[in-house]
Design an enzyme around this catalytic site. Structure first.
Site, mmCIF file in Angstrom:
data_model
loop_
_atom_site.group_PDB
_atom_site.id
_atom_site.type_symbol
_atom_site.label_atom_id
_atom_site.label_comp_id
_atom_site.label_asym_id
_atom_site.label_seq_id
_atom_site.Cartn_x
_atom_site.Cartn_y
_atom_site.Cartn_z
ATOM 1 N N LEU A 128 -25.675 -55.773 -14.236
ATOM 2 C CA LEU A 128 -27.051 -56.220 -14.444
ATOM 3 C C LEU A 128 -27.014 -57.704 -14.766
ATOM 4 C CD1 LEU A 128 -28.889 -53.529 -16.648
ATOM 5 C CD2 LEU A 128 -29.510 -54.254 -14.336
ATOM 6 N N ASP A 129 -27.962 -58.467 -14.224
ATOM 7 C CA ASP A 129 -28.068 -59.881 -14.574
ATOM 8 C C ASP A 129 -28.235 -60.028 -16.081
ATOM 9 O OD1 ASP A 129 -27.894 -60.703 -11.948
ATOM 10 O OD2 ASP A 129 -30.073 -60.772 -11.653
ATOM 11 N N PRO A 130 -27.778 -61.144 -16.672
ATOM 12 C CA PRO A 130 -27.896 -61.327 -18.127
ATOM 13 C C PRO A 130 -29.315 -61.124 -18.664
ATOM 14 C CG PRO A 130 -26.448 -62.988 -17.216
ATOM 15 C CD PRO A 130 -27.002 -62.229 -16.047
#
Length: 307
Positions: free
Chosen positions: A46-48
């Site tokens: 997942l993106d930050p």
């Protein structure tokens, strides 16, 4: 002492409800520390700034990661219309703007073009490798490069809300390898107004649901306790999408040694990929052939508990 540093021989899945502002790798490291586990990995980055399901595998469950990675996933996200950014989300710089705002009907019509088998170009700020280097590193260095389009299966893409002219909320169910940021970018281009992701949440991934996830605060509070172990799901959950066959007393010995073993199968055809169980526990994953499972992955049984 060396054994203690290595960590516990513990296997299973932990569903984490990842907050915004932390990387997937940082979450995996925290889970590994909290369980004092000897091995950990996750099924799908997942993106930050994204939130939601991050499924973390411990020990032998890491061998089931590919089956969760391949499973369908669902996302809820908001697209900011009228602006394109270099990262395709709010973290980047605005690189194009438009005063045009599409109607609800235009948005719904455009969404139909993103269903089924599509080709998608990943964002330049992504972990895709180019000649051994991550694309995001090249993008930060302002290198000039192009990413090849990749196939993606989109099962569902719906508009669920239009809070104002600048924003549209969407829900998407898709296969592996999909970038929600790319959907936002390409939708904006299709509508002629530009777009980027404002916020993003992974609602579920395969058998794992965000509502069942543990928070990082709970993880910290329960770290290194039996109460945390109680949150661990069995590794067999990672095999939900594969058919199960049952092995025999003789078959389990052969399978655990990496050899084909006899299994009892129902509704399975020659060549199907299956997982074999013995007393309800996963023994191996492999290919079913004429009454035997030919293993490709073998699960090492847990050591007997002392005491």
């Amino acid at each position: 002492m060396a054994r203690k540093r290595k960590g516990r021989d513990i296997s299973g899945w932990l569903v984490v409800d990842k907050p915004a502002g932390v990387t997937s790798t940082a979450v995996v490291n925290k889970v590994k520390w909290a369980f004092n586990a000897n091995k950990a990995g996750h099924a799908g980055t997942l993106d930050p700034e994204a939130t939601g399901v991050l499924a973390v595998a411990l020990g032998e469950a890491t061998k089931t990661v590919p089956y969760i990675t391949d499973a369908l996933k669902a996302y809820r996200f908001v697209v900011r219309l009228g602006q394109a950014t270099n990262t395709d989300d709010t973290e980047g710089e605005v690189i194009a703007q438009s005063d045009l705002r599409p109607t609800d009907e235009q948005i719904k019509e455009a969404l139909s073009g993103f269903l089924g088998d599509i080709m998608q170009v990943p964002p330049k700020f992504s972990a895709v490798k180019i000649d051994g280097q991550r694309a995001y590193k090249l993008a930060r260095e302002e290198e000039d490069f192009e990413l090849a389009a990749r196939p993606l299966w989109v099962e569902e893409l719906l508009m669920t809300d239009r809070p104002d002219a600048d924003h549209v909320e969407l829900e998407m169910t898709c296969g592996k390898g999909g970038y929600v940021r790319a959907i936002a970018r390409d939708l904006g281009e299709a509508l002629g107004c530009h777009g980027h992701v404002k916020w993003l949440r992974r609602v579920w991934s395969g058998p794992f649901d965000a509502e069942d996830g543990i928070t990082l605060e709970q993880l910290d509070a329960l770290a290194r306790t039996p109460e945390l172990d109680a949150h661990l799901l069995p590794l067999e959950v990672g095999l939900t999408d594969l058919p199960e066959v049952k092995t025999t007393d003789q078959g389990v010995v052969r399978l655990r040694n990496g050899n084909p073993g006899m299994v009892i199968a129902h509704g399975v055809e020659y060549g199907d990929e299956c997982w074999a169980s013995f007393d309800g526990k996963a023994v191996a994953v492999g290919q079913y052939r004429a009454g035997e499972l030919h293993p490709s992955r073998v699960f090492v049984p847990a050591a007997p508990t002392e005491g």
